[in-house]
Structures are given as C-alpha cells and as structure tokens.
Motif scaffolding. Structure first.
Motif, PDB file in Angstrom:
ATOM      1  N   THR A  73       0.825  -1.214   0.000  1.00  0.00           N
ATOM      2  CA  THR A  73       0.000   0.000   0.000  1.00  0.00           C
ATOM      3  C   THR A  73       0.855   1.258   0.000  1.00  0.00           C
ATOM      4  N   ARG A  74       1.959   1.226   0.710  1.00  0.00           N
ATOM      5  CA  ARG A  74       2.830   2.404   0.741  1.00  0.00           C
ATOM      6  C   ARG A  74       3.538   2.583  -0.596  1.00  0.00           C
ATOM      7  N   PRO A 110      -4.162   4.478   0.675  1.00  0.00           N
ATOM      8  CA  PRO A 110      -4.424   4.652   2.105  1.00  0.00           C
ATOM      9  C   PRO A 110      -4.176   3.336   2.845  1.00  0.00           C
ATOM     10  N   ALA A 111      -3.383   3.371   3.891  1.00  0.00           N
ATOM     11  CA  ALA A 111      -2.980   2.147   4.593  1.00  0.00           C
ATOM     12  C   ALA A 111      -3.963   1.713   5.658  1.00  0.00           C
ATOM     13  N   GLU A 112      -4.983   2.507   5.930  1.00  0.00           N
ATOM     14  CA  GLU A 112      -5.928   2.167   6.988  1.00  0.00           C
ATOM     15  C   GLU A 112      -6.706   0.900   6.619  1.00  0.00           C
ATOM     16  N   HIS A 113      -6.714  -0.065   7.514  1.00  0.00           N
ATOM     17  CA  HIS A 113      -7.404  -1.354   7.360  1.00  0.00           C
ATOM     18  C   HIS A 113      -6.843  -2.188   6.212  1.00  0.00           C
ATOM     19  N   SER A 168      -3.436  -3.360   6.149  1.00  0.00           N
ATOM     20  CA  SER A 168      -2.115  -3.878   6.501  1.00  0.00           C
ATOM     21  C   SER A 168      -1.888  -5.289   5.965  1.00  0.00           C
ATOM     22  N   LEU A 187     -14.678  -2.106   2.729  1.00  0.00           N
ATOM     23  CA  LEU A 187     -14.011  -1.054   3.499  1.00  0.00           C
ATOM     24  C   LEU A 187     -14.488   0.310   3.025  1.00  0.00           C
TER      25      LEU A 187
END
Length: 339
Positions: free
Chosen positions: A49-50, A55-58, A60, A74
């Motif tokens: 994601t990075r 967006p890295a929220e939820h 990982s 999501l």
C-alpha cells in the motif's frame, strides 16, 4: 517485481515499473494494476500500500505473504484474498477494488490472473467491480478444472482395478484423495467468507442490481465448484471401498478353496492317524489283507466319495469353478463390473 497495467475499456496491457503504476493510479480511471512479487518476502519489505500510495488504513494485510482468505468491504473499496490452484499448488491472490481501480498482488506466477488480463480485451467489462467478479470466477474455474480432472483419473483407476488389481493403484488413489482434501480444505473457507460478505452486502439497498446479479452468479459458481470437489471426495472413498471389496473377494476365494481341501483331506488324515496308532487290537487282530483293504483303503475311498458328494450338494465346487471362469475372462475376482 513485475508490474502490469491494463487500461480499460481499451484492454491495452502495459509492462511498467512501480513508480509509473503509482502515477497512473493517481490520475487514471478504470485501471487494472497487477503486481507479481517474489514468492519469499524480504525481511525489510515495504508494504504494498505504501509503494502504490494507497491509504494504509485497514489494509495492513494487503500483499502480505501467508495471508489467509478474506473478503472485506471497506467503505468505498473492497478487499479480497482468493485462492488460485495452479499446477497442483495453491497460491493466494490479493485484490483491492474501488470505483476507479482494481489492484491485484500475487507472489509467484498465477496463470489465472494472466488469463484474466488477456480476457479483458475481449469481454470489455463496464467497471472495475465487473472485472473483480471475472477474477473471482476465473479462480473458481481453476478448482473446477482440477476436480474434474482428478475425478476422471479416479474413474479410470477404478476401471483398471476391476480389470486387474495392482498394489500401486492404492498409492495413486491415496494421492488423489489427498488432492481432494486439499481442494476442499482450501475452497470451503473461501466460499464461506465470500458468501457471508456478499449476502450481507446484497441486503443493502445501495448495492446496485447489476452487481447483485454478478454476486449471485459467483455464489452459484462457487456452489458448483464445491459440489465438484465433494464429488471427487466421494469418488475416492468409493474407489477405496471397491478396492477393499476386491481384496475381500480374493480372500474369500482362498478360504473357500481351503474349505474344499479340508473336506477332502481332514477325514483321510484322521483315518491315517487312527490306524497308525499302536493299540493292541489294531496290531494283533487286524493282520489279514482283507481287513487291510476293507479298512485302510475302503474307508478312505468311502470318505472321499462322501466328501465329494457333500461338495456337490452344497455347490461349493461349482461356485469356485464359476469364479475362476470369470477371472479367466478378465472380469476380475468378483466378475465383470456392473455399471
């Protein structure tokens, strides 16, 4: 790392690097990005994601090695980890879909994803969610093809067993049974997760009718794939039962032959042992040739005729002869197989 970008609806596939894929995700609509990562994750590997600027929220779990199957909504995007069967091994493909993009991540080659990318140019799906359901259907197809192929091999093995039973057939059946267990153990949790998520999503009024139709088609395809896998499991169990029945039939034949030998020779052995004892009466009184022929030979001939008569009346001899005739005709120890 191999990065492929598909521009839709044109269906143009482009091999590029990660930085260009990140830039196109920021400005392009209706884009499919496929990342092929090494099979073994590096200890200091940066999250996917990075790298893509997501967006890295939820998220990982996205792209992480060893992640189990999942299906999550999501908010404005959905994430799926789906199993794909390729060359006898199970790989997991991570998929993240939004209204504009579909991103897939896989470790090692996955022919189903490559086949999907080639299929997009022909079908021209109207949005990214339709592309996602194409990917889900293609993953299910790998399980159905594997189950049907293994089922045909089980049927061939079963036919060979009834023609001629061989020990290596048990080993091949055991391999197919393990394969059926692998398919079922992998597919069932995935279908349970996706069915629960899709059913809950379809209850929402905001879920479009067209996507509900795609979801129902996927659920139906999932049930068919699971039915094929369960049919494979049942076929392997039936084949093992057939093999056991063949072995039991051969053992019964041996026991019946021993019974025939016992009926004939046990009385003879008894007479031989009895008249071989050193009793006074036997040694002193039974001395003439007439007595010898009457008792020693006559009784044995009489017992032999009685034994043959018993075998004839019980039809045991005829049954053994019929079974041997069927074996000579190639029908196996229990006769031709009834279909």
């Amino acid at each position: 790392m191999i990065v492929s970008v598909v521009s839709m609806p044109e269906g143009v596939v482009t091999r590029t690097d990660l930085s260009e894929a990140r830039e196109r995700l920021a400005v392009s609509d209706f884009l499919l990005v496929d990342l092929q990562l090494p099979e073994e994750a590096a200890p200091d590997e940066e999250p996917v994601t990075r790298r893509l600027g997501l967006p890295a929220e939820h998220l990982s779990w996205f792209g992480r090695a060893g992640e189990p199957v999942r299906a999550e909504f999501l908010g404005d995007r959905a994430g799926v980890v789906l199993p794909v069967l390729e060359g006898g091994r199970v790989t997991h493909v991570h998929a993240l879909v939004t209204e504009r993009h579909l991103i897939t991540v896989r470790r090692g080659p996955a022919a189903s994803v490559e086949g999907l990318m080639a299929q997009l140019g022909r079908e021209r799906p109207h949005d990214t969610v339709a592309v996602l359901f194409l990917l889900l259907q293609e993953a299910l197809a790998t399980f159905r093809r594997a189950a049907v192929d293994a089922l045909l091999r089980v049927e061939d093995l079963e036919d060979q067993m009834f023609d001629r039973r061989r020990p290596e057939q048990v080993y091949r059946l055991a391999q197919l049974r393990r394969r059926a267990a692998l398919l079922h153990r992998t597919l069932l949790p995935y279908l349970q997760v996706t069915d629960e998520t899709l059913t809950r999503r379809m209850l929402s009024r905001s879920f479009p009718e067209e996507r509900q139709r795609l979801a129902r088609e996927f659920q139906q395809a999932g049930r068919l794939a699971l039915t094929d896998v369960e049919s494979l499991q049942e076929a392997t169990r039936r084949a093992f039962a057939s093999y056991s029945s063949l072995v039991s039939g051969e053992q019964n034949g041996v026991i019946n032959r021993l019974a025939v030998v016992s009926v004939i020779f046990l009385p003879l052995s008894f007479l031989t042992g009895f008249f071989g004892m050193n009793f006074t009466y036997l040694t002193d009184e039974l001395e003439s040739k007439d007595v010898f022929w009457l008792l020693a030979i006559g009784l044995q001939v009489l017992v032999l005729f009685v034994a043959l008569y018993v075998l004839h009346r019980t039809r045991l001899w005829r049954r053994l002869r019929d079974e041997e005739g069927l074996e000579d005709e190639g029908g196996g120890p229990t006769g031709p197989r009834n279909r």
